[in-house]
Design an enzyme around this catalytic site. Sequence first.
Site, short mmCIF file in Angstrom:
data_model
loop_
_atom_site.label_atom_id
_atom_site.label_comp_id
_atom_site.label_asym_id
_atom_site.label_seq_id
_atom_site.Cartn_x
_atom_site.Cartn_y
_atom_site.Cartn_z
N LYS A 8 37.79 45.27 -2.05
CA LYS A 8 36.03 45.48 -1.65
C LYS A 8 35.77 46.61 -0.36
O LYS A 8 36.40 46.82 0.28
CB LYS A 8 35.34 44.18 -1.55
CG LYS A 8 35.67 43.44 -0.72
CD LYS A 8 35.14 43.53 0.54
CE LYS A 8 35.66 42.59 1.64
NZ LYS A 8 35.71 42.59 3.24
N PRO A 95 46.11 45.33 0.36
CA PRO A 95 47.19 45.71 1.58
C PRO A 95 46.33 44.13 2.44
O PRO A 95 44.78 44.08 1.76
CB PRO A 95 46.76 47.07 2.46
CG PRO A 95 46.26 47.44 2.11
CD PRO A 95 45.80 47.32 0.31
N GLY A 99 40.90 43.45 5.92
CA GLY A 99 39.69 43.63 5.82
C GLY A 99 39.00 44.39 4.17
O GLY A 99 38.08 44.98 4.35
N LEU A 100 40.04 44.07 2.92
CA LEU A 100 39.69 44.95 1.35
C LEU A 100 39.05 43.78 0.72
O LEU A 100 38.89 43.82 -0.15
CB LEU A 100 40.24 45.54 1.17
CG LEU A 100 40.41 46.11 2.19
CD1 LEU A 100 42.19 47.34 1.36
CD2 LEU A 100 39.52 48.08 1.58
N GLY A 102 41.16 40.82 -0.65
CA GLY A 102 42.62 40.93 -1.24
C GLY A 102 42.75 39.31 -2.09
O GLY A 102 42.31 39.17 -2.85
N GLY A 103 42.71 38.88 -0.38
CA GLY A 103 43.02 37.00 -1.00
C GLY A 103 42.03 36.68 -1.39
O GLY A 103 41.90 35.59 -2.21
N SER A 105 39.22 37.78 -3.44
CA SER A 105 39.25 38.63 -5.15
C SER A 105 40.25 37.37 -5.67
O SER A 105 40.22 37.25 -7.11
CB SER A 105 39.63 39.94 -5.22
OG SER A 105 39.04 40.22 -6.28
N ASP A 137 33.88 36.31 0.94
CA ASP A 137 33.87 37.05 -0.02
C ASP A 137 33.89 36.79 -1.03
O ASP A 137 33.76 37.17 -2.62
CB ASP A 137 35.44 37.93 0.12
CG ASP A 137 34.38 38.84 1.71
OD1 ASP A 137 33.24 39.01 1.74
OD2 ASP A 137 35.38 39.59 2.64
#
Length: 295
Positions: A8, A95, A99-100, A102-103, A105, A137
Amino acid sequence: MNLVAPAKLNLRLRVLGRRADGFHAIETLLVRLHLADTVELETEGEGIELHVEAPAEYGAVPDDETNLCWRAARMLYDAIDRPAAVRIRLTKRIPAAAGLGGGSSDAAAVLVGLNRRLGEPLDAPALVGLAGRLGSDVPFFAAETPFALAWGRGQRVLAIAPPPSRPVLIVVPDVGISAAEAYGWWSEDAATGEAPAEILPGPDRLASWSTIERLATNDLAGPVERRRPELAAARRALESAGATIAHLCGSGSCVAAVFSDEADRDAARAALAAGSDVDPAWPIIPTWTEGPTDP
């Protein structure tokens, strides 16, 4: 069952203040990206097994009960009062500590996919409630919407029709930043203050890139960039290369940029590779936001 767990991008992230429980209240506009992990679920055997495949350069990803995927599976089985019986294979492309999301999601994919695999014993509100206990998130990803406004600790999610897909570049530094560090730095910087009162436009106008560009900001960027000036240099390089939006991804450490079209993005990528303030050893990932006119 094979599932896609997308990254995200926080197009807007306002920190509204620190709550009595120690967490921070936020307001954030989120969009999913085509950059994604994959999660494979097999409901067989006994207990919870987790296998992780991840590039070494993306950092260590735990394969035990500290992983959000494992915790999501445990939480779901406890909620429906059934013995755990699942094998999870996680393939990382997002990565870590970047801040994306990933975990988060990955955890949402396990919750949604496992609930579906088991005959949907939990309804959507119950599932999102579990997601909120796992992280800020996770509810956004569990809501299965490409674009949303979220607030509180991120557990309140308003799905919005997404704007047209746009190309994105993500610069991946060789340092990770935890959410606890970023929010801690925000709290330390007294000059940051609390976000001022503001009225956002209605959901129909939020689906416009011109509106998004006007509202785009990240309150964590200042505190993080003051301590990691190389990230500020990466942001400035992306802005100079023609990005319409360029800022820290969530709590960092990645820096992302949105471009008007693919030609602009590819030209910017070439310019950064040819020589800029971005470390040439840092990977640069091209991707797209999810939305109408997806590539």
